[in-house]
Write a protein that holds these residues in place. Structure first.
Motif, PDB file in Angstrom:
ATOM      1  N   GLY A  10       0.892  -1.155  -0.026  1.00 33.34           N
ATOM      2  CA  GLY A  10       0.038   0.067   0.017  1.00 33.34           C
ATOM      3  C   GLY A  10       0.899   1.276  -0.001  1.00 33.34           C
ATOM      4  O   GLY A  10       0.425   2.442  -0.112  1.00 33.34           O
ATOM      5  N   TRP A  11       2.027   1.177   0.136  1.00 43.43           N
ATOM      6  CA  TRP A  11       3.194   2.132   0.215  1.00 43.43           C
ATOM      7  C   TRP A  11       3.381   2.881  -1.177  1.00 43.43           C
ATOM      8  O   TRP A  11       3.471   2.057  -1.930  1.00 43.43           O
ATOM      9  N   SER A  12       3.266   3.905  -1.335  1.00 48.27           N
ATOM     10  CA  SER A  12       3.829   4.734  -2.626  1.00 48.27           C
ATOM     11  C   SER A  12       4.445   5.775  -2.408  1.00 48.27           C
ATOM     12  O   SER A  12       4.413   6.594  -1.340  1.00 48.27           O
ATOM     13  N   LEU A  13       5.646   5.941  -3.296  1.00 46.56           N
ATOM     14  CA  LEU A  13       6.510   7.211  -3.169  1.00 46.56           C
ATOM     15  C   LEU A  13       5.798   8.427  -3.218  1.00 46.56           C
ATOM     16  O   LEU A  13       4.882   8.473  -4.188  1.00 46.56           O
ATOM     17  N   ASP A  14       5.800   9.463  -2.318  1.00 45.47           N
ATOM     18  CA  ASP A  14       5.184  10.839  -2.301  1.00 45.47           C
ATOM     19  C   ASP A  14       5.463  11.435  -3.683  1.00 45.47           C
ATOM     20  O   ASP A  14       6.838  11.518  -3.667  1.00 45.47           O
ATOM     21  N   ALA A  15       4.490  12.172  -4.081  1.00 40.73           N
ATOM     22  CA  ALA A  15       5.007  12.837  -5.463  1.00 40.73           C
ATOM     23  C   ALA A  15       5.869  13.975  -5.135  1.00 40.73           C
ATOM     24  O   ALA A  15       6.667  14.535  -5.981  1.00 40.73           O
ATOM     25  N   SER A  16       5.978  14.624  -3.839  1.00 40.18           N
ATOM     26  CA  SER A  16       6.555  15.594  -3.319  1.00 40.18           C
ATOM     27  C   SER A  16       8.043  15.303  -3.037  1.00 40.18           C
ATOM     28  O   SER A  16       9.037  16.053  -2.965  1.00 40.18           O
ATOM     29  N   THR A  17       8.411  13.948  -2.854  1.00 39.69           N
ATOM     30  CA  THR A  17       9.595  13.323  -2.875  1.00 39.69           C
ATOM     31  C   THR A  17      10.496  13.338  -4.141  1.00 39.69           C
ATOM     32  O   THR A  17      11.706  13.005  -4.094  1.00 39.69           O
TER      33      THR A  17
END
Ligand code: C2E
Ligand code: CA
Ligand code: CA
Ligand code: CA
Length: 277
Positions: free
Chosen positions: A270-277
């Motif tokens: 369920g984890w996904s890379l935050d767009a802000s990172t």
């Protein structure tokens, strides 16, 4: 010393003031932990810098102690080593990581996981066989597993490390040199390191924004590693500034709280890379 609460185990570790009775108690607690499935692997994503996506995960063991709560590996790995339990524990870690990767595979996600190896595991003649057996049992490719060993172990145990590396390479498993920069290897030793990946120690990453020399060291390590066809992972990336510097220096992969803390296996899909990172 009498154990009363959650901090006491850490206290023992710090002071090494374990009396004979505590020693026996902890030893049997740890044995019990192995039998009762009290150990759990958490997983921390590694991020591919250029592609900006998860490249893999590192498995980090935790002990869900019935009375003390979640105990970290810095506390109990040294105890396991001292009590002669580390080989069994390490075996459990390899097998559990493989089981989990296979489970993710069944959900349609092809994952690559790194496990940490203790020096005692390297000394086991059967290490490569048991890694191969775990891969086979769970139907994984060798390329889905990475073994991390620290730089100081790699340097001090050069012959063993080289033999293990050759065995692992034969079954497609890569070796990664952990905590790089803390083991004081020379340039020639770096050239001879039997590995595919270097992980730059957190202490250099921590100082990379403010201290010109830390940045210069990291830059030199990345250049050298690349010249030697090694990929470079930076660990302990906590800020955007650190990420920016590391990316500008050509670091291949990044790992740290800036992206994600180690998490339970159940949280990974369920984890996904935050767009802000
Ligand atoms: P390590 O292999 O260098 O793992 C990195 C440690 O840094 C982990 O601590 C991780 O949770 C933490 N970390 C990750 N990102 C950040 C960050 O951005 N900032 C900070 N401050 N810390 C970060 P952890 O999980 O407590 O593990 C500590 C050490 O215990 C590991 O260091 C490794 O040497 C050992 N260890 C963990 N799992 C195993 C295992 O299964 N077997 C063996 N033999 N050792 C293990
Ligand atoms: Ca590691
Ligand atoms: Ca490390
Ligand atoms: Ca470390």
């Amino acid at each position: 010393a009498k154990r009363t609460g959650g901090s006491s185990l850490a206290f023992f570790e710090a002071h090494m003031a374990i009396d004979a009775a505590d020693h026996l108690q902890l030893q049997s607690d740890l044995r019990q932990a192995l039998e009762d499935n009290q150990l759990e692997l958490y997983y921390q994503p590694k991020i591919h810098g250029r592609r900006h996506r998860m490249s893999g995960l590192e498995a980090l063991v935790r002990w869900n102690h019935p009375r003390l709560g979640v105990v970290g590996p810095d506390t109990f790995i040294p105890l396991a080593e001292r009590f002669g339990l580390i080989v069994r524990l390490g075996h459990w870690v390899i097998n559990e990581a493989c089981r989990q990767v296979a489970a993710w595979g069944n959900e349609g996600r092809h994952m690559r996981v790194a496990v940490n190896l203790s020096v005692h595991q390297l000394r086991e003649v059967s290490l490569v066989d048991s890694v191969e057996e775990a891969l086979r049992r769970h139907g994984l490719l060798g390329s889905q597993l990475i073994c991390e060993i620290t730089e100081s172990v790699a340097i001090q145990e050069r012959e063993i490390t080289t033999r293990i590396f050759e065995g692992l390479a034969r079954i497609g498993v890569h070796l990664s040199i952990d905590d790089f920069g803390t083991g004081y290897s020379s340039l020639s030793q770096l050239r001879d390191l039997p590995a595919r990946q270097l992980k730059i120690d957190r202490s250099f990453v921590r100082d990379i924004e403010g201290q010109e020399d830390a940045r210069a060291v990291v830059e030199a390590v990345i250049k050298l590693a690349h010249a030697l066809q090694l990929t470079v992972v930076a660990e302990g990336v906590e800020t955007q500034g650190q990420r920016d510097v590391l990316l500008s220096l050509g670091c291949d992969e990044l790992q740290g709280y800036f992206y994600a803390r180690p998490m339970r296996a159940s949280a990974v899909l369920g984890w996904s890379l935050d767009a802000s990172t």
